[in-house]
Structures are given as C-alpha cells and as structure tokens.
Design a protein around this motif. Structure first.
Motif, PDB file in Angstrom:
ATOM      1  N   THR A   1       0.873  -1.168   0.000  1.00 26.17           N
ATOM      2  CA  THR A   1       0.000   0.000   0.000  1.00 26.17           C
ATOM      3  C   THR A   1       0.913   1.222   0.000  1.00 26.17           C
ATOM      4  OG1 THR A   1      -1.658  -1.200   1.291  1.00 26.17           O
ATOM      5  CG2 THR A   1      -1.848   1.196   1.232  1.00 26.17           C
ATOM      6  N   PHE A   2       0.610   2.143  -0.897  1.00 24.51           N
ATOM      7  CA  PHE A   2       1.546   3.250  -1.135  1.00 24.51           C
ATOM      8  C   PHE A   2       0.828   4.592  -1.071  1.00 24.51           C
ATOM      9  CE2 PHE A   2       3.496   5.774  -4.772  1.00 24.51           C
ATOM     10  CZ  PHE A   2       4.406   6.418  -3.951  1.00 24.51           C
ATOM     11  N   VAL A   3       1.203   5.409  -0.095  1.00 30.57           N
ATOM     12  CA  VAL A   3       0.664   6.761  -0.002  1.00 30.57           C
ATOM     13  C   VAL A   3       1.547   7.652  -0.874  1.00 30.57           C
ATOM     14  CG1 VAL A   3      -0.081   8.599   1.545  1.00 30.57           C
ATOM     15  CG2 VAL A   3      -0.057   6.224   2.357  1.00 30.57           C
ATOM     16  N   GLY A   4       1.139   7.814  -2.130  1.00 30.65           N
ATOM     17  CA  GLY A   4       1.928   8.567  -3.102  1.00 30.65           C
ATOM     18  C   GLY A   4       1.642  10.055  -2.994  1.00 30.65           C
ATOM     19  N   ASP A   5       2.605  10.847  -3.450  1.00 31.33           N
ATOM     20  CA  ASP A   5       2.374  12.296  -3.455  1.00 31.33           C
ATOM     21  C   ASP A   5       1.448  12.696  -4.611  1.00 31.33           C
ATOM     22  OD1 ASP A   5       4.163  11.914  -5.509  1.00 31.33           O
ATOM     23  OD2 ASP A   5       5.507  13.545  -4.938  1.00 31.33           O
ATOM     24  N   SER A   6       1.028  11.713  -5.429  1.00 27.54           N
ATOM     25  CA  SER A   6      -0.044  11.963  -6.398  1.00 27.54           C
ATOM     26  C   SER A   6      -1.312  12.386  -5.649  1.00 27.54           C
ATOM     27  CB  SER A   6      -0.307  10.721  -7.255  1.00 27.54           C
ATOM     28  OG  SER A   6      -0.451   9.582  -6.438  1.00 27.54           O
ATOM     29  N   LEU A   7      -1.349  12.099  -4.337  1.00 32.35           N
ATOM     30  CA  LEU A   7      -2.334  12.669  -3.420  1.00 32.35           C
ATOM     31  C   LEU A   7      -2.610  14.133  -3.744  1.00 32.35           C
ATOM     32  CD1 LEU A   7      -3.762  12.803  -0.520  1.00 32.35           C
ATOM     33  CD2 LEU A   7      -1.494  13.332   0.376  1.00 32.35           C
TER      34      LEU A   7
ATOM     35  N   VAL B   1       5.467   5.361   1.996  1.00 30.28           N
ATOM     36  CA  VAL B   1       4.960   6.732   1.877  1.00 30.28           C
ATOM     37  C   VAL B   1       5.972   7.576   1.097  1.00 30.28           C
ATOM     38  CG1 VAL B   1       4.131   8.776   3.125  1.00 30.28           C
ATOM     39  CG2 VAL B   1       3.721   6.500   4.082  1.00 30.28           C
ATOM     40  N   ASP B   2       5.475   8.359   0.134  1.00 28.69           N
ATOM     41  CA  ASP B   2       6.322   9.258  -0.649  1.00 28.69           C
ATOM     42  C   ASP B   2       6.846  10.385   0.224  1.00 28.69           C
ATOM     43  OD1 ASP B   2       7.037   8.934  -3.336  1.00 28.69           O
ATOM     44  OD2 ASP B   2       5.100   9.655  -4.102  1.00 28.69           O
ATOM     45  N   MET B   3       8.118  10.719   0.069  1.00 34.75           N
ATOM     46  CA  MET B   3       8.628  11.944   0.678  1.00 34.75           C
ATOM     47  C   MET B   3       8.281  13.082  -0.276  1.00 34.75           C
ATOM     48  SD  MET B   3      12.113  10.933   2.654  1.00 34.75           S
ATOM     49  CE  MET B   3      11.916  12.398   3.661  1.00 34.75           C
TER      50      MET B   3
ATOM     51  N   VAL C   1      10.162   4.762   3.156  1.00 33.67           N
ATOM     52  CA  VAL C   1       9.907   6.043   2.487  1.00 33.67           C
ATOM     53  C   VAL C   1      10.398   5.948   1.046  1.00 33.67           C
ATOM     54  CG1 VAL C   1      10.049   7.339   4.637  1.00 33.67           C
ATOM     55  CG2 VAL C   1      12.101   7.097   3.211  1.00 33.67           C
ATOM     56  N   LYS C   2       9.760   6.697   0.169  1.00 32.97           N
ATOM     57  CA  LYS C   2      10.125   6.657  -1.247  1.00 32.97           C
ATOM     58  C   LYS C   2      10.531   8.056  -1.698  1.00 32.97           C
ATOM     59  CE  LYS C   2       7.551   6.012  -5.553  1.00 32.97           C
ATOM     60  NZ  LYS C   2       7.341   7.462  -5.591  1.00 32.97           N
ATOM     61  N   MET C   3      11.553   8.107  -2.551  1.00 30.56           N
ATOM     62  CA  MET C   3      12.005   9.410  -3.038  1.00 30.56           C
ATOM     63  C   MET C   3      12.416   9.333  -4.503  1.00 30.56           C
ATOM     64  SD  MET C   3      15.572   9.690  -0.936  1.00 30.56           S
ATOM     65  CE  MET C   3      14.700   9.714   0.622  1.00 30.56           C
TER      66      MET C   3
HETATM   67  C1  LIG Z   1       3.010   7.222  -9.663  1.00 28.92           C
HETATM   68  C2  LIG Z   1       3.530   6.664  -8.379  1.00 28.92           C
HETATM   69  C3  LIG Z   1       4.722   5.775  -8.552  1.00 28.92           C
HETATM   70  C4  LIG Z   1       3.835   7.793  -7.432  1.00 28.92           C
HETATM   71  O1  LIG Z   1       4.941   8.116  -7.126  1.00 28.92           O
HETATM   72  C5  LIG Z   1       2.677   8.490  -6.836  1.00 28.92           C
HETATM   73  O2  LIG Z   1       1.536   8.048  -7.024  1.00 28.92           O
HETATM   74  O3  LIG Z   1       2.918   9.484  -6.148  1.00 28.92           O
END
Ligand SMILES: CC(C)C(=O)C(=O)O
Ligand SMILES: Nc1nc(=O)c2c([nH]1)NC[C@@H]1CN(c3ccc(C(=O)N[C@@H](CCC(=O)O)C(=O)O)cc3)CN21
Ligand SMILES: [Mg+2]
Length: 328
Positions: A88-94, A130-132, A160-162
């Motif tokens: 599950t990924f809280v992306g900064d596409s938020l 979670v995206d930084m 964390v993802k960057m």
């Molecule tokens: C597109 C994906 C990989 C992403 O980084 C996001 O949804 O923020």
C-alpha cells in the motif's frame, strides 16, 4: 479449531480474490492487529501474513508479481488490506488526485502525514510505503532523515520513497544506515516536471537509458530496498530488473518488472485528468458515483426520498399527544 497462518505457505499468492477473502474470514483478529497508529479496534481484522522487505525479495526470487497501489484514506487502506495488495503506497499523487493541486510539488509533509495516518489505520498487513514530498529530502541528509522519521513516527510508514538518481545515493545510504528502508524512484520524476518540460517518457535514447540504468545500480548499492521505474521503455525495465537483486516496481515500464504500481484514481476511473498510456482502467467508479449522486439529487427534489415507511422514525401516539398538549 480455526485455521492459523501457519497452514498457508508464507509467499504463495492467492489463486483468486475470493480465495483471499475465504482465507481472511477464517483468521481471527489478534492483539497485534490493534497496536498501530490510531488503531480502530472495532474494525480489527487482517488478511494474511505481514508483508516485509524480506517477502518482497523472495517474491522477486520466485518470480511472484508484486501488486502495489496508491491509497490516500482509511477506506482505500482497508480495501488494499482486503484484496491482497502487497504494497500500500501513499503517493504524493495525493496532491493532484485527492487535494486538487496542479502539481505534486505543492504537497507539504504535514499534508501527506495526515493522509498516511488514515491509510495506516486501514492497511495493516501490506507493506506501507509513503512518498517523501518535494522539498523534504532536497536540503540535506540530516533534513531527509528528520523528515523520514516523521513519516514513520507520525504517518505509520514502514518505508519512504524518493524520486531521483545517483545524486540521492548519499541520502539513501544514510537513511538505510539508520534503519529506515528507502524505495527509490527512477525514470519519469513528477516532482521534476518543470525541469523535464512535462510528463515525458524517459530513457528512450541510448545515453539516457544508460543514465537510468547507472542510477539504478548506484541506488541499489546505496541500500535502496526496491526501485520504482516510471515511464521508461519496456526493454530498459526488463534489463534493470534482471541486473538488480532488489525488486523493481513498474508504472509504464513494461510487464517484466517484479511488480506493478498504479494510482488508485486512475485504475478506478475517478481521475478526470489526462490518461497516461500506462494506465489501465479496471473499474468505472466515476460512472457509478455520477449515477448515484444525480439519482439522489433527483429523489430529494421530487420528495421521493426519504419515504415514511422505511426511512423515517415512528413515535408513540400517546407521547405525541402529550407533546402537543404540553405546548403553551
Ligand atoms: C506514480 C507513483 C509511482 C507515485 O509516485 C505516486 O503516485 O505518487
Ligand atoms: N492520476 C495520476 N496518475 C499518475 O500516474 C501520476 C499522477 N496522477 N500525478 C503524479 C504523477 C504524474 N504522472 C504522470 C502524468 C502524466 C503522464 C503522461 O501523460 N504521460 C504521457 C507520456 C507522453 C510522452 O512522453 O510523450 C503518456 O501518454 O503516457 C505520465 C505520468 C504520474 N503520476
Ligand atoms: Mg510520487
């Protein structure tokens, strides 16, 4: 006697969603289900074994595809849990799909933490990344560590993802050294939309393909536990996947990466913006929402909702007479 986790081999994927649901329904909640960020005890249940970095590596080795999807709130976190999502990924596409900003660069650390906490309450067993946000890892290594710590402590992140290449290697190395798992992100980097002059496929010529490949090697060497590859030719996605020992997760990087990630609102058709080539729409939520909402509005306007028999409350007649008599 209820079945326990041990009856199921740790990494075998469920053959179908219904098999996953059957499995879930027989596993009783346990105490560990409720000790996360702001747990909701009344809703405690989990699907299957906790997904860890070790599982993700084993999935690469056994060529079991990894399913990752973005989530921005509690119900989507719950849905990830229930449908056997691995990450599950809280992306900064938020920023764009949920908060209405025109770029991910507008998103603050506080904003993504607010959403990550909600997702974490709903998504327990999938690995939570979670995206930084833009700016939270650009100033210095110290600043990146401080902000990653907030994503973990306040946001419930496990990793964390960057976005970025070799230039991030010292930051990735430092976070990893401190025990903070990092997922790297190469290829199309939405946080650099201005310097890339738009959302463009990356690594299409030999020189830029080599740059992406070299960055992947440098980031793996720096300790990245996984690498997202966005919008690159599928041949390059396959090559990088074969050369790395950590799992690759593709979004527009072809079918041979170790996993795939999509934005929730893209795959569900909730996002009104441009559809990238790599997006497949697996459901049409917007159609259902539009239909349901206009029917609701029409029913209210037509006084067809609510009805008295089934959607309203009764009152004892004597009480009602007493109420009327008591008025002045
Ligand atoms: C597109 C994906 C990989 C992403 O980084 C996001 O949804 O923020
Ligand atoms: N809804 C949504 N989905 C995403 O995947 C996403 C976001 N938002 N916001 C942050 C970034 C921006 N992303 C995007 C946005 C658009 C394209 C896009 O339209 N790409 C073109 C490439 C065109 C070219 O290189 O010539 C495409 O047609 O796929 C790609 C990634 C990925 N991320
Ligand atoms: Mg992102």
């Amino acid at each position: 006697m209820v079945k326990t986790q041990s009856l199921r081999p740790a990494l075998k994927p469920f053959p179908s969603i219904s098999a996953a649901r059957r499995w879930m329904s027989v596993r009783p909640p346990d105490a560990s289900d409720n000790n996360e960020v702001g747990a909701t005890p009344s809703l405690a249940f989990v699907g299957r074994k906790k997904v860890t970095i070790q599982h993700l590596r084993q999935m690469k080795q056994s060529e079991t595809p990894i399913a990752m999807v973005t989530a921005y709130d509690f119900p989507t976190g719950r849905a990830c849990e229930a449908s056997g999502v691995d990450i599950t990924f809280v992306g900064d596409s938020l920023a764009q799909v949920c908060l209405g900003y025109d770029s991910t660069t507008k998103l603050s650390l506080d904003e993504i933490i607010h959403h990550a906490r909600a997702v974490a309450r709903g998504s327990k067993n999938p690995f939570l990344v979670v995206d930084m946000p833009f700016g939270s890892y650009h100033v210095s290594c110290e600043d990146a560590v401080r902000n990653a710590v907030r994503l973990i402590q306040e946001g419930g992140a496990e990793c964390v993802k960057m976005e970025g290449g070799e230039e991030l290697a010292p930051t990735v190395r430092e976070l990893t050294r401190m025990g903070i798992p990092v997922m790297a992100h190469l290829g199309l980097l939405p946080q650099r939309v201005s310097s890339l002059s738009g959302y463009r496929v990356q690594g299409k010529d030999a020189a830029s393909a080599r740059a992406v490949y070299n960055s992947a090697l440098a980031l793996e060497d720096a300790g990245a536990c996984s690498i997202v590859l966005e919008a690159i030719p599928h041949l390059l996605g396959t090559h990088i996947t074969n050369k790395l020992s950590v799992p690759t997760i593709g979004i527009g990087a072809g079918p041979n990466t170790n996993g795939q990630v999509l934005v929730w609102d893209d795959l569900m058709t909730r996002w009104e913006g441009r559809k990238a080539k790599f997006v497949r729409r697996f459901a049409d939520v917007r159609k259902e929402e539009t239909k349901g909402l206009s029917e609701y509005v029409n029913a209210v306007k037509a006084r067809a909702f609510p009805d008295i028999a089934n959607e309203s409350y009764e009152m004892d007649e004597a009480e009602w007479r007493q109420f009327l008599a008591g008025l002045d």
